[in-house]
Design an enzyme around this catalytic site. Sequence first.
Site, PDB file in Angstrom:
ATOM      1  N   HIS C 236      12.151  31.985 -17.003  1.00  8.69           N
ATOM      2  CA  HIS C 236      12.079  33.353 -16.503  1.00  8.69           C
ATOM      3  C   HIS C 236      12.035  34.287 -17.695  1.00  8.69           C
ATOM      4  O   HIS C 236      12.822  34.141 -18.619  1.00  8.69           O
ATOM      5  CB  HIS C 236      13.302  33.637 -15.628  1.00  8.69           C
ATOM      6  N   ARG C 256      11.276  45.123 -12.884  1.00 10.55           N
ATOM      7  CA  ARG C 256       9.886  45.463 -13.197  1.00 10.55           C
ATOM      8  C   ARG C 256       9.157  45.925 -11.938  1.00 10.55           C
ATOM      9  O   ARG C 256       8.307  46.797 -12.000  1.00 10.55           O
ATOM     10  CB  ARG C 256       9.184  44.264 -13.842  1.00 10.55           C
TER      11      ARG C 256
END
Lengths: 271, 247, 603
Positions: C236, C256
Amino acid sequence: MAANLVQITRRGFGETMRKDGWWIPSVLTFLGFSAFIVYSTWAAFQGQHYSFGPYISPMYSPLIWEAAGQPLTDHAWLGGWPSWIPKILMMTPAMLILWAPGGFRFTCYYYRGAYYKAFWADPPGCAVGEPRHKYRGEKKLPLILQNAHRYFLYLALVFLVILAYDAIHAMFFLGPDGKKHFGIGVGTIVLTLNVILLGSYTLGCHSLRHLVAGRFDELSKRAARYKIYQFVSRLNTRHMLFAWCSLFWVGFSDFYVRMCSMGIWTDFRLF
Amino acid sequence: MKKATFSIRRGGRETAEMVDYQTEISEGMVVLDAVHQIQAESAPDLACRWNCKAGKCGSCSAEINGMPKLMCMTRLDTIPLDQPVTIEPIRAFPPIKDLIADVSWNYEVKKRIKKFKPRAPDAEDGTWRMSQEDVDRVQEFRKCIECFLCQDVCHVLRDHNKHEEFIGPRFLVYAAALEMHPLDTEDRTGDLKDMHGIGYCNITKCCTKVCPEHITITDNAIIPLKERVVDEYYDPLKRLVRLFRKK
Amino acid sequence: MTDYPTFEHDVIVIGAGGAGLRAAIEASGAGVSVGLICKSLLGKAHTVMAEGGMAAAMGHNDDRDNWKVHFSDTMRGGQYVNNWRMAELHAKEAPDRVRELESWGAVFDRTKDGRINQRNFGGHRYPRLAHVGDRTGLELIRTLQDHGIHQGIEVYMEVTVLSLLKDGDRVIGCLAYEREHGRFRIYKAKAVILATGGIGRAYKITSNSWEGTGDGHALAYDAGAELIDMEFIQFHPTGMVWPPSVRGILVTEGVRGEGGILRNSEGKRFMFDDIPDNYKDQTSDTEEEGWRYVTGDKNARRPPELLTRDHVARCIMREVKAGRGSPHGGVYLDIAWIKEKIKDAPEHIKKKLPSMYHQFKQLANLDITTTPMEVGPTTHYVMGGIRVNADTQESTVPGLFAAGECAAGINGANRLGGNSLSDLIVFGKRAGEHAAIFAKENGHGTLDNAAIEQAAKAALEPFERDGGENPYTIQHDLQEMMQANVGIVRQHDEMVEALNGLDALKSRAARTFVPGNIDFNPGWHTALDLHNLLVVSEAIARAAIERKESRGGHFREDFPGKDPEFAKFNYSLKKSEGGGMEISKIPIPEMPDYLKEVIEEMG
């Protein structure tokens, strides 16, 4: 439910592994409440110096009858002290009414938690051992009566209106011409602030929050109620703060009027 | 490197003692890191529960310097290290070993609370519509990670051992999430009053204070439930109104 | 004769995360008796860590979304080595599974018109992730748990499975120990479902909890099942990097999705520098367009921060290696900047990303509403796992099923964020359904007492030695080595070195010593988990050496390009007759025409 039997060892009174000053909040609460109880009891027994010009002490309002032996003012609703009340009772006008706001505070969810800790040590602090083994909580008599809180709320709302009237009343001073003129004195501000603080406390009540809309699962379908609910909820998050501020200020308001009435303090007129 | 001393409960169900361990402290360390370091260095059999190490699973509940906390979210720079830091298992439940307590009671209690019962779907696509305003309240309660710190600190369980008559703050929050769910049609007020013992709560708010998810347990869950119980059982006016409505 | 307590069920589910719970619910709903075994307490499984949401093409926020788009997004993200049938089933069934959760009491965030709200996520063309703030995994597991406890499922908490028991070819139960007293137990079952999650603990920097030791992978492997795609590990891109004790803890992609941007130490949004060709037409060219996308403009293309995880992770590595990283070896993830765009930004951030706010506030003493976070890649998810039949989730061993992260196929070379939670409920349900059918059609097998005795005896060996290796040290050394040699950027020689290292670690693991008694002894538990970690580590290394190309989660420095030859098969690992690990190629069957058309149509 035998499977749910849980046996744990309990700690003795005041026993804890906490190293911080866990007892400080409880001691402060104890001192704060005690001071108020002592002062308000004393004030309620006075039966004089509870009004000054357009001002009336919130501890004596609504003033049903003027206290025994006191000159009649326009604060009294029904005139002078009735002669049928036996003198031996040492009653004052404050005693006729103080049970209502007193009851409101006594049954208030914030105060309950606070005085159970500070006065009953039940518990003395979070994660601190207790003095008693028996516990009934609010499930049984007598504390089950705390559930009457909403009825005291209804009364407190009426009192709030009356005290708001008092604050407005405190804006009209008797002039030398025998007429009432608009004005603002320090006492006006004291009494107005009193209503604002009491309002912030009373309108942030948990019961009120429930009654206006909290009891519904679909709040959004009741737009107006939801708005009120949000307002009450916002005040409710500061319920403790307003509980203390309004408590102190009620005491101070009485003290202010008393000092003016006794001629110790001078009430300044701002205009 | 700085060293600190941790005084940890070691022992089983019956007897236990507090044992001191020293370990090195580095920047940003939390209590759980210290426990892990002690495990790796000097006490491999030191038992403790943990999973996510980020305050999301609620496994590493313990009492640090006497206060119920998550070990993974308690930074060492927030507690005094000049004297030994005590670490004990949560006390409202029986100890098993070292830092582990037997919390199985909680899982039994949950089963006793009536399950979610939605109304029939009423939107044309066969689902429901709920507005964000309505679910806000419920979502606060559903943040609960079941660390049982609130159960631990609650004196009704911890000091008065009312495990059989009182379900504790965690499950009052659980019941509140169900009761206030916009779709739920089940009524739990009777259970709350009797079997779940909501009246035992005396609103000391210790549960709210220790909640690592910052759920306002007392003000937003328990008191509103108490008020719903009042509606149903302790409000003579409401009873009268209901009586007339029925007729 | 063994006299361990024996528990009998029609179906045993190992693992109580999202997939295990969903499988247990389905199986018990089908009328068979179900036992659910979990290593921790119920409701603590790694699923609670999932933050962003679950992908389901319901089209609530953008009505252009449907299963075809979801299917093609998944295939594109997986670089076309996915099991296309699984990707198809997943895309088609996810919406119903999500709605089902709502009928069980899940409370998702809502759209203005009162439907389930869906958010943007990396690799998904349209807003697709049903979510609850940034704690969707908790909502999923709690909903399943609270629904499941009223279904008559027997839950065995804090029980660890040591090995699967077989009768001939068929799996008929398992040997386990309960952590509290350390006693062995036998679970007899007509069908066993593995839902044990991931392998993150094989790496030093990981978002996984201690439970992610690849138990299901190793149990299945030891029972003769095949593991595929083990070279594909998802790193990740955004894990915490500072302070050291929290290194690896996940920072949700939702940051994000809500407009968070990545910058290097020069303040540059470096993600604009390298946009892969096959994503060029879906990715915005300007910062302004990217912002419009995250605020819901349907005509805008997504910002490059929302490219697939493998790509973003590599870009971050590149910046750090080039000396443009943050002080602690990461890059900056900035959500605070949105205050330039919206008023009351701090409140908005706290509302949308509450647990991120608290995580940084409490663990790093940093306020994400004012200060950029430092982030870097962390081992997060294994795409590889037990090879299963797409429709039934049955492994290559009869009676053994697998679902969730420990099963492989749907994700191919790289998993899209949000596809794991929907994977759990879609295939968890299927596994439960088909295990129940299998259980109804088959009786209980006969236990092999000698095998049980042998396994139990081996498990107790760490107590019987007079001194030996500390299991924590071995685990630590393994993690260091895997991180260094089979990490994000791989190379042949390093991986061969890793294989040799694994041999050495294996012999050390055979000499572990644990003091104390068997009552809840974490040292012993760690020693027992080592075997599983060694199996999966070897599988990863072997498959990674063979795949001489770069694809998705597998990046080779010595073969940086993608090679179409390698798109034709998956690597499978199996225990050979002699006990060694043998690797083979399994050709990917040709996609049927209707799916090919979907891929064509979606571009």
